[in-house]
Design a protein around this motif. Structure first.
Motif, short mmCIF file in Angstrom:
data_model
loop_
_atom_site.label_atom_id
_atom_site.label_comp_id
_atom_site.label_asym_id
_atom_site.label_seq_id
_atom_site.Cartn_x
_atom_site.Cartn_y
_atom_site.Cartn_z
N VAL A 15 -16.28 1.32 10.25
CA VAL A 15 -15.30 0.54 9.52
C VAL A 15 -14.58 -0.33 10.54
CG1 VAL A 15 -13.45 2.27 9.66
CG2 VAL A 15 -13.45 0.61 7.80
N ARG A 16 -14.35 -1.56 10.17
CA ARG A 16 -13.68 -2.50 11.06
C ARG A 16 -12.47 -3.06 10.33
NH1 ARG A 16 -15.86 -7.94 11.84
NH2 ARG A 16 -17.67 -7.02 10.87
N MET A 17 -11.32 -3.02 10.99
CA MET A 17 -10.10 -3.57 10.41
C MET A 17 -9.94 -5.01 10.86
SD MET A 17 -9.02 -0.92 8.82
CE MET A 17 -9.60 0.77 8.84
N ARG A 18 -9.49 -5.87 9.94
CA ARG A 18 -9.25 -7.26 10.32
C ARG A 18 -7.97 -7.75 9.65
NH1 ARG A 18 -13.73 -10.70 6.91
NH2 ARG A 18 -12.60 -10.63 4.95
N ASN A 19 -7.40 -8.79 10.24
CA ASN A 19 -6.22 -9.48 9.71
C ASN A 19 -4.98 -8.61 9.62
OD1 ASN A 19 -7.70 -11.87 9.38
ND2 ASN A 19 -8.39 -11.25 7.36
N ALA A 20 -4.86 -7.64 10.52
CA ALA A 20 -3.64 -6.84 10.55
C ALA A 20 -2.52 -7.66 11.17
CB ALA A 20 -3.87 -5.56 11.35
N GLY A 21 -1.34 -7.59 10.59
CA GLY A 21 -0.19 -8.29 11.12
C GLY A 21 0.29 -7.65 12.41
N VAL A 80 -4.93 3.28 7.17
CA VAL A 80 -5.86 2.97 8.27
C VAL A 80 -6.46 4.25 8.83
CG1 VAL A 80 -6.02 2.05 10.62
CG2 VAL A 80 -4.78 0.77 8.85
N ALA A 81 -5.63 5.25 9.06
CA ALA A 81 -6.12 6.52 9.63
C ALA A 81 -7.13 7.18 8.72
CB ALA A 81 -4.94 7.45 9.90
N ARG A 82 -6.84 7.25 7.42
CA ARG A 82 -7.74 7.91 6.49
C ARG A 82 -9.04 7.13 6.27
NH1 ARG A 82 -7.20 13.01 5.39
NH2 ARG A 82 -7.73 12.71 3.23
N LEU A 83 -8.95 5.80 6.29
CA LEU A 83 -10.16 4.99 6.17
C LEU A 83 -11.06 5.20 7.38
CD1 LEU A 83 -8.61 1.77 4.63
CD2 LEU A 83 -10.26 3.31 3.51
N ARG A 84 -10.47 5.25 8.56
CA ARG A 84 -11.27 5.51 9.76
C ARG A 84 -11.90 6.90 9.71
NH1 ARG A 84 -7.75 3.04 14.78
NH2 ARG A 84 -8.22 0.86 14.36
N LEU A 85 -11.13 7.88 9.25
CA LEU A 85 -11.64 9.24 9.14
C LEU A 85 -12.78 9.31 8.11
CD1 LEU A 85 -11.43 12.22 9.95
CD2 LEU A 85 -9.67 12.47 8.18
N VAL A 109 0.87 -1.17 0.00
CA VAL A 109 0.00 0.00 0.00
C VAL A 109 0.91 1.23 0.00
CG1 VAL A 109 -0.27 0.08 2.52
CG2 VAL A 109 -2.00 1.11 1.08
N THR A 110 0.59 2.18 -0.87
CA THR A 110 1.40 3.39 -0.98
C THR A 110 0.54 4.59 -0.62
OG1 THR A 110 0.83 3.82 -3.29
CG2 THR A 110 2.72 2.36 -2.88
N PHE A 111 1.19 5.71 -0.41
CA PHE A 111 0.45 6.94 -0.11
C PHE A 111 -0.49 7.28 -1.27
CE2 PHE A 111 4.08 7.48 2.76
CZ PHE A 111 3.41 7.75 3.94
N ALA A 112 -0.10 6.96 -2.49
CA ALA A 112 -0.94 7.24 -3.66
C ALA A 112 -2.20 6.38 -3.67
CB ALA A 112 -0.13 7.01 -4.93
N ASP A 113 -2.17 5.22 -3.00
CA ASP A 113 -3.33 4.33 -2.95
C ASP A 113 -4.42 4.84 -2.01
OD1 ASP A 113 -2.16 2.39 -4.64
OD2 ASP A 113 -1.11 1.49 -2.93
N VAL A 114 -4.06 5.65 -1.04
CA VAL A 114 -4.98 6.03 0.03
C VAL A 114 -6.23 6.75 -0.48
CG1 VAL A 114 -5.23 7.32 2.19
CG2 VAL A 114 -3.16 5.94 1.77
N PRO A 115 -6.12 7.76 -1.34
CA PRO A 115 -7.35 8.41 -1.83
C PRO A 115 -8.29 7.45 -2.56
CG PRO A 115 -5.44 9.79 -2.30
CD PRO A 115 -4.92 8.46 -1.81
N LEU A 116 -7.74 6.52 -3.34
CA LEU A 116 -8.56 5.55 -4.06
C LEU A 116 -9.27 4.62 -3.07
CD1 LEU A 116 -9.60 4.29 -6.65
CD2 LEU A 116 -7.51 2.94 -6.75
N LEU A 117 -8.56 4.17 -2.04
CA LEU A 117 -9.19 3.32 -1.02
C LEU A 117 -10.34 4.06 -0.34
CD1 LEU A 117 -6.00 1.70 0.55
CD2 LEU A 117 -7.80 0.50 -0.72
N CYS A 118 -10.12 5.33 -0.02
CA CYS A 118 -11.18 6.12 0.63
C CYS A 118 -12.36 6.31 -0.31
CB CYS A 118 -10.62 7.46 1.09
SG CYS A 118 -9.43 7.31 2.45
N GLU A 119 -12.08 6.50 -1.59
CA GLU A 119 -13.15 6.64 -2.57
C GLU A 119 -13.97 5.35 -2.67
OE1 GLU A 119 -13.43 7.08 -7.39
OE2 GLU A 119 -11.90 8.25 -6.36
N LEU A 146 2.60 -0.79 15.33
CA LEU A 146 2.81 0.56 14.83
C LEU A 146 1.58 1.42 15.04
CD1 LEU A 146 4.86 2.40 13.50
CD2 LEU A 146 4.13 1.53 11.27
N LEU A 147 0.40 0.85 14.84
CA LEU A 147 -0.84 1.59 15.07
C LEU A 147 -0.97 1.95 16.55
CD1 LEU A 147 -3.25 -0.40 12.76
CD2 LEU A 147 -2.48 1.96 12.43
N GLU A 148 -0.59 1.04 17.43
CA GLU A 148 -0.61 1.33 18.87
C GLU A 148 0.35 2.47 19.18
OE1 GLU A 148 -2.34 0.12 21.48
OE2 GLU A 148 -3.54 -1.25 20.26
#
Length: 106
Positions: A85-91, A71-76, A30-40, A97-99
């Motif tokens: 939104v619920r996150m699952r299967n995070a390594g 993760v932050a932008r999807l939650r926002l 996942v790249t920073f460029a992917d984030v807007p598309l995921l949010c869309e 890192l999220l903590e």
């Protein structure tokens, strides 16, 4: 203590009917460029009537700032839409890192 079911008997466990929520798969890498598309895509799922969406993070094998940003932008995006939104299967690395950055839990 539970015992093995006897032949001829049907074991029925009390469960609620499973709710089927749409799943948004976060790609690897996942790249920073992917984030807007995921949010869309997330907004599109909400626009289609979803009240809650599951984001599957299993493919994210490298915990880095781009994954945290996703993760932050999807939650926002969910919060702004008034949805869940619920996150699952995070390594383990991504969870740690999220903590560290205060995005753990939920």
């Amino acid at each position: 203590m539970s015992s093995a079911p006897q032949p001829g008997l049907t074991v029925v466990e009390p469960t609620d009917p499973p709710e089927q929520h749409p799943v948004l798969v976060v790609p690897h890498p996942v790249t920073f460029a992917d984030v807007p598309l995921l949010c869309e895509r997330l907004r599109g799922l909400y626009g289609g009537g979803a009240r809650e969406v599951v984001c599957d993070l299993a493919a994210v094998t490298r915990a880095d700032l781009a994954a945290v940003e996703a993760v932050a932008r999807l939650r926002l995006t969910a919060r702004r839409a008034g949805r869940r939104v619920r996150m699952r299967n995070a390594g383990a690395g991504l969870v740690a890192l999220l903590e560290l950055v205060g995005l753990g839990g939920e």
